[in-house]
Design a protein around this motif. Structure first.
Motif, PDB file in Angstrom:
ATOM      1  N   PRO A 127       0.661  -1.095   0.118  1.00  0.00           N
ATOM      2  CA  PRO A 127       0.017  -0.037   0.034  1.00  0.00           C
ATOM      3  C   PRO A 127       0.877   1.304   0.067  1.00  0.00           C
ATOM      4  O   PRO A 127       0.307   2.335  -0.084  1.00  0.00           O
ATOM      5  CB  PRO A 127      -0.769  -0.040   1.227  1.00  0.00           C
ATOM      6  N   VAL A 128       2.291   1.100   0.106  1.00  0.00           N
ATOM      7  CA  VAL A 128       3.194   2.205   0.234  1.00  0.00           C
ATOM      8  C   VAL A 128       3.998   2.189  -0.773  1.00  0.00           C
ATOM      9  O   VAL A 128       4.919   1.027  -1.063  1.00  0.00           O
ATOM     10  CB  VAL A 128       3.747   2.275   1.658  1.00  0.00           C
ATOM     11  N   ALA A 129       4.560   3.258  -1.447  1.00  0.00           N
ATOM     12  CA  ALA A 129       5.518   3.383  -2.292  1.00  0.00           C
ATOM     13  C   ALA A 129       6.994   3.282  -1.826  1.00  0.00           C
ATOM     14  O   ALA A 129       6.833   3.827  -0.602  1.00  0.00           O
ATOM     15  CB  ALA A 129       5.465   4.424  -3.450  1.00  0.00           C
ATOM     16  N   GLN A 130       7.774   2.667  -2.436  1.00  0.00           N
ATOM     17  CA  GLN A 130       9.316   2.429  -1.886  1.00  0.00           C
ATOM     18  C   GLN A 130       9.823   3.916  -1.594  1.00  0.00           C
ATOM     19  O   GLN A 130      10.365   4.354  -0.400  1.00  0.00           O
ATOM     20  CB  GLN A 130      10.141   1.993  -2.746  1.00  0.00           C
ATOM     21  N   ALA A 131       9.629   4.950  -2.468  1.00  0.00           N
ATOM     22  CA  ALA A 131      10.013   6.304  -2.139  1.00  0.00           C
ATOM     23  C   ALA A 131       9.449   6.927  -1.155  1.00  0.00           C
ATOM     24  O   ALA A 131      10.078   7.799  -0.132  1.00  0.00           O
ATOM     25  CB  ALA A 131       9.840   7.279  -3.471  1.00  0.00           C
ATOM     26  N   ALA A 132       8.108   6.695  -0.818  1.00  0.00           N
ATOM     27  CA  ALA A 132       7.470   7.385   0.333  1.00  0.00           C
ATOM     28  C   ALA A 132       7.899   6.735   1.670  1.00  0.00           C
ATOM     29  O   ALA A 132       8.237   7.250   2.555  1.00  0.00           O
ATOM     30  CB  ALA A 132       5.991   7.082   0.226  1.00  0.00           C
ATOM     31  N   MET A 133       8.299   5.648   1.616  1.00  0.00           N
ATOM     32  CA  MET A 133       8.927   4.597   3.011  1.00  0.00           C
ATOM     33  C   MET A 133      10.191   5.234   3.152  1.00  0.00           C
ATOM     34  O   MET A 133      10.730   5.590   4.130  1.00  0.00           O
ATOM     35  CB  MET A 133       8.806   3.210   2.452  1.00  0.00           C
ATOM     36  N   LYS A 134      10.902   5.349   2.009  1.00  0.00           N
ATOM     37  CA  LYS A 134      12.431   5.656   2.236  1.00  0.00           C
ATOM     38  C   LYS A 134      12.226   7.317   2.605  1.00  0.00           C
ATOM     39  O   LYS A 134      13.100   7.516   3.705  1.00  0.00           O
ATOM     40  CB  LYS A 134      13.203   5.860   0.860  1.00  0.00           C
ATOM     41  N   GLU A 135      11.671   7.924   2.342  1.00  0.00           N
ATOM     42  CA  GLU A 135      11.497   9.281   2.539  1.00  0.00           C
ATOM     43  C   GLU A 135      11.102   9.587   4.299  1.00  0.00           C
ATOM     44  O   GLU A 135      11.721  10.127   5.051  1.00  0.00           O
ATOM     45  CB  GLU A 135      10.351  10.174   1.747  1.00  0.00           C
ATOM     46  N   ARG A 136      10.069   8.885   4.316  1.00  0.00           N
ATOM     47  CA  ARG A 136       9.539   8.735   6.082  1.00  0.00           C
ATOM     48  C   ARG A 136      10.815   8.189   6.642  1.00  0.00           C
ATOM     49  O   ARG A 136      10.842   8.974   8.092  1.00  0.00           O
ATOM     50  CB  ARG A 136       8.462   7.883   6.154  1.00  0.00           C
ATOM     51  N   LEU A 137      11.458   7.246   6.732  1.00  0.00           N
ATOM     52  CA  LEU A 137      12.528   6.843   7.360  1.00  0.00           C
ATOM     53  C   LEU A 137      13.723   7.885   7.525  1.00  0.00           C
ATOM     54  O   LEU A 137      14.208   8.011   8.629  1.00  0.00           O
ATOM     55  CB  LEU A 137      12.854   5.340   6.978  1.00  0.00           C
ATOM     56  N   MET A 138      14.150   8.496   6.372  1.00  0.00           N
ATOM     57  CA  MET A 138      14.975   9.416   6.635  1.00  0.00           C
ATOM     58  C   MET A 138      14.650  10.764   7.225  1.00  0.00           C
ATOM     59  O   MET A 138      15.204  11.277   7.966  1.00  0.00           O
ATOM     60  CB  MET A 138      15.194   9.633   5.041  1.00  0.00           C
ATOM     61  N   GLN A 139      13.411  11.035   7.296  1.00  0.00           N
ATOM     62  CA  GLN A 139      12.725  11.953   8.166  1.00  0.00           C
ATOM     63  C   GLN A 139      12.923  11.784   9.496  1.00  0.00           C
ATOM     64  O   GLN A 139      13.146  12.609  10.397  1.00  0.00           O
ATOM     65  CB  GLN A 139      11.329  12.409   7.572  1.00  0.00           C
TER      66      GLN A 139
END
Length: 234
Positions: A127-139
Motif C-alpha cells: 500500500p506504500v511506494a518505496q520512495a515514500a517509505m524511504k522518505e519517511r524513514l529518512m525524515q
C-alpha cells in the motif's frame, strides 16, 4: 492492419538506487533526483522503473543500539571539531534543497531493519511506494531524531503511510526480507559500489553522488533518447 507487439511496447529503463537511511547525501540526492525527474514535464515515450536498494554505511553497528551522530562522526572523522564541520555542511546543503536536518538529535543505528521495510514497500500489493517509505524513514532519522533501528519506530512510520501497525511488527519479528536485503548488500559489493548514493541505469551505467537536479534531468533524458533509438533500430 495488424499492429505488431513491438510497436505497442514502450522501452523501459531501470534506475537502481543504492543508498542508506542514515546517509545525509542519500537524502539530499533523493530530493535532487526527484526534482530532476519532475522537470521532465513531457512524456518521453519510455517507462522508468525506479527501485531502492540496501547499502549500509556501518554494517557493524550493533542492532538496537543508538549512538548520537555527533559522537559517531567524531570517532570516525577525527574528533568533535571535524564532526561539527561535517554536520554543519550537510545541514546547510540539505536546507538548500528544502530538507530540515536536526543533526544534534540524530541517533546513529544499524539500518538492516529499515532496509527490510523499504524492501517490503517494493513488493507487489504494497500500500506504500518505496520512495515514500524511504522518505519517511529518512525524515525520522534526520529531522525527528528517532531511533530507526527499532521495530517500534519503524512500525509507527509505516502505519502513518498506510501499513497496518501490527502487521509490520509481525513482519519485523520474522525473517521475511532478510535474505533479500542481504542479497542487495552483496550485489552492491560485487558491483563495486563503495559509496552512496549511487544511481545505476539499466544495470550498466552508474552515476555516483548527490548530483544536482539539472544533471539528473539530463541523464534521464539521455537514457530515454538512447532507449528510443535502440527500439527504433531493433
Amino acid at each position: 492492419m495488424e499492429t505488431s507487439t513491438r510497436t505497442l511496447t514502450r522501452p523501459s529503463i531501470s534506475v537502481d538506487i543504492f543508498s542508506d537511511v542514515v546517509c545525509p547525501w542519500c537524502y539530499i540526492g533523493k530530493r535532487r533526483f526527484e526534482t530532476g525527474f519532475a522537470q521532465i514535464d513531457d512524456d518521453l515515450g519510455v517507462d522508468f522503473n525506479i527501485t531502492y536498494h540496501a547499502y549500509q554505511l556501518d554494517p557493524t553497528a550493533a542492532p538496537g543500539v543508538a549512538t548520537p551522530v555527533r559522537e559517531a562522526y567524531a570517532k570516525k572523522f577525527g574528533g568533535p571539531e571535524r564532526a561539527d564541520e561535517i554536520l554543519s555542511h550537510v545541514t546547510n546543503a540539505a536546507a538548500e534543497d528544502g530538507i530540515t536536518f536536526h543533526m544534534d538529535q540524530a541517533l546513529r543505528a544499524n539500518t538492516l531493519l529499515a532496509h527490510r521495510m523499504i524492501w517490503l514497500a517494493g513488493q507487489p500489493g504494497s500500500p506504500v511506494a518505496q520512495a515514500a517509505m524511504k522518505e519517511r524513514l529518512m525524515q525520522a532519522y534526520f529531522t525527528d531524531g528517532e531511533h530507526v533501528g527499532t521495530p517500534e519506530v519503524l512500525a509507527s512510520c509505516a502505519a502513518e503511510l498506510g501499513f497496518d501497525h501490527d502487521d509490520i511488527e509481525e513482519f519485523l519479528s520474522s525473517d521475511r526480507g532478510v535474505a533479500e536485503v542481504q542479497a542487495e548488500l552483496e550485489d552492491a559489493h560485487h558491483n563495486g559500489i563503495t559509496a552512496v548514493p549511487t544511481y545505476v541505469f539499466n544495470r550498466e551505467w552508474a552515476v555516483p553522488g548527490a548530483q544536482d537536479a539539472d544533471t539528473f534531468e539530463k541523464v534521464l533524458r539521455k537514457m530515454a533518447a538512447n532507449a528510443l533509438g535502440a527500439a527504433g533500430t531493433a
